[in-house]
Design an enzyme around this catalytic site. Structure first.
Site, PDB file in Angstrom:
ATOM      1  N   THR A  54      -1.822   1.189   0.390  1.00 38.54           N
ATOM      2  CA  THR A  54      -0.884   0.670   1.396  1.00 38.54           C
ATOM      3  C   THR A  54      -1.102  -0.829   1.524  1.00 38.54           C
ATOM      4  O   THR A  54      -1.678  -1.453   0.631  1.00 38.54           O
ATOM      5  CB  THR A  54      -1.017   1.439   2.733  1.00 38.54           C
ATOM      6  OG1 THR A  54       0.044   1.044   3.605  1.00 38.54           O
ATOM      7  CG2 THR A  54      -2.342   1.189   3.428  1.00 38.54           C
ATOM      8  N   ASN A  55      -0.632  -1.435   2.582  1.00 39.83           N
ATOM      9  CA  ASN A  55      -0.791  -2.880   2.762  1.00 39.83           C
ATOM     10  C   ASN A  55      -1.038  -3.187   4.236  1.00 39.83           C
ATOM     11  O   ASN A  55      -1.084  -2.280   5.059  1.00 39.83           O
ATOM     12  CB  ASN A  55       0.448  -3.604   2.232  1.00 39.83           C
ATOM     13  CG  ASN A  55       1.706  -3.131   2.927  1.00 39.83           C
ATOM     14  OD1 ASN A  55       1.888  -3.318   4.113  1.00 39.83           O
ATOM     15  ND2 ASN A  55       2.577  -2.468   2.164  1.00 39.83           N
ATOM     16  N   ASP A  56      -1.173  -4.477   4.553  1.00 39.11           N
ATOM     17  CA  ASP A  56      -1.592  -4.885   5.900  1.00 39.11           C
ATOM     18  C   ASP A  56      -0.481  -4.907   6.950  1.00 39.11           C
ATOM     19  O   ASP A  56      -0.723  -5.311   8.080  1.00 39.11           O
ATOM     20  CB  ASP A  56      -2.198  -6.296   5.841  1.00 39.11           C
ATOM     21  CG  ASP A  56      -3.626  -6.272   5.325  1.00 39.11           C
ATOM     22  OD1 ASP A  56      -4.295  -5.236   5.493  1.00 39.11           O
ATOM     23  OD2 ASP A  56      -4.066  -7.297   4.764  1.00 39.11           O
ATOM     24  N   SER A  57       0.715  -4.488   6.587  1.00 39.67           N
ATOM     25  CA  SER A  57       1.803  -4.549   7.568  1.00 39.67           C
ATOM     26  C   SER A  57       1.477  -3.702   8.799  1.00 39.67           C
ATOM     27  O   SER A  57       1.077  -2.550   8.684  1.00 39.67           O
ATOM     28  CB  SER A  57       3.099  -4.025   6.948  1.00 39.67           C
ATOM     29  OG  SER A  57       4.091  -3.907   7.935  1.00 39.67           O
TER      30      SER A  57
END
Ligand code: CTP
Ligand code: CA
Length: 226
Positions: free
Chosen positions: A33-36
């Site tokens: 996933t990512n930091d959003s």
């Protein structure tokens, strides 16, 4: 008077907002996933609701509380998000693509937990569908707002994305700036259209960025339909 007029700026409009990061499964216990954080997208959903819109939020990974009075579809992967968006796309007046969609996903679907073996392993990834670009190519009367998080050459990349994805507006933020980008409560953004810079909003609460962005969109949507 300004406030009451603002309350009806998106009266009756069908607004779809995507928010948060997508989750791409590696195996049943691991994912990419990512930091959003989803904060910007959810602030937009709330601001649109407050301007009288019917709001449908399509949310990936986020810890932010979902505001009352909006329809929510929770999704995991880029593919799930694409399918959820396509279900409502025809009836959408304004679509805001604030989600941080994974660009790649694991190539193979693994149903059992992967076991370690050698000292190195390679995970094969394949490109996900570009949701915004696909919508841009199908666009009829929908007003389309894209986002771009950049670390450098913000204007160049933003304008390029705006054209490539056929957006009406593109909101770019330099995530290397203090108080801008992932996880923060504030944001600093540049809003572009096909003619260039529309507005620069520096270090404002995400709620205020959301409000001002939607006021610009509402004005432009009104111009087209009048
Ligand atoms: N986007 C999308 N589907 C993808 C990737 C991105 O809909 N598979 C959307 C994002 O929601 C955002 C916009 O495209 O509104 C720009 O995302 P960004 O990651 O900045 O651009 P990319 O085209 O993926 O280019 P890159 O990551 O290489 O900068
Ligand atoms: Ca990307």
């Amino acid at each position: 008077e300004q406030i009451s007029a603002e309350k009806a700026r998106l009266q009756g409009k069908k607004v779809v907002v995507t928010a948060g990061g997508t989750v791409e499964r590696i195996d049943p216990v691991r994912y990419i996933t990512n930091d959003s954080s989803g904060k910007m997208g959810i602030a937009i959903a709330k601001a649109a609701r407050d301007m009288g819109a019917h709001v449908h939020l399509i949310a990936g990974n986020t810890q932010v509380e979902i505001p009352e009075g909006i329809t929510v579809t929770k999704v995991q992967s880029a593919q799930d998000m694409y399918e959820a968006v396509m279900e409502v796309w025809e009836q959408t007046d304004l679509l805001v693509k604030a989600a941080a969609v994974a660009d790649y996903r694991p190539k193979n679907k693994v149903d059992q937990k992967m076991k370690k073996s050698g000292s190195e392993m390679t995970l094969e990834l394949v490109k996900t569908i570009d949701i915004l670009e696909t919508l841009g190519s199908k666009k009829k009367n929908q007003f389309l707002i894209g986002f771009a998080a950049e670390t450098n050459d913000v204007e160049k990349y933003a304008i390029d994305k705006l054209h490539r994805k056929n957006c009406d507006l593109l909101v770019a933020n330099d995530v290397t700036q203090d108080g801008a980008g992932f996880g923060t409560d504030t944001n600093s953004v540049f809003i572009f259209d096909k003619n260039g810079l529309v507005e620069q909003l520096s270090l404002l609460p995400k709620e205020e960025v959301a409000r001002r962005l939607l006021l610009i969109a509402a004005d432009r949507m009104a111009e087209v339909s009048s």
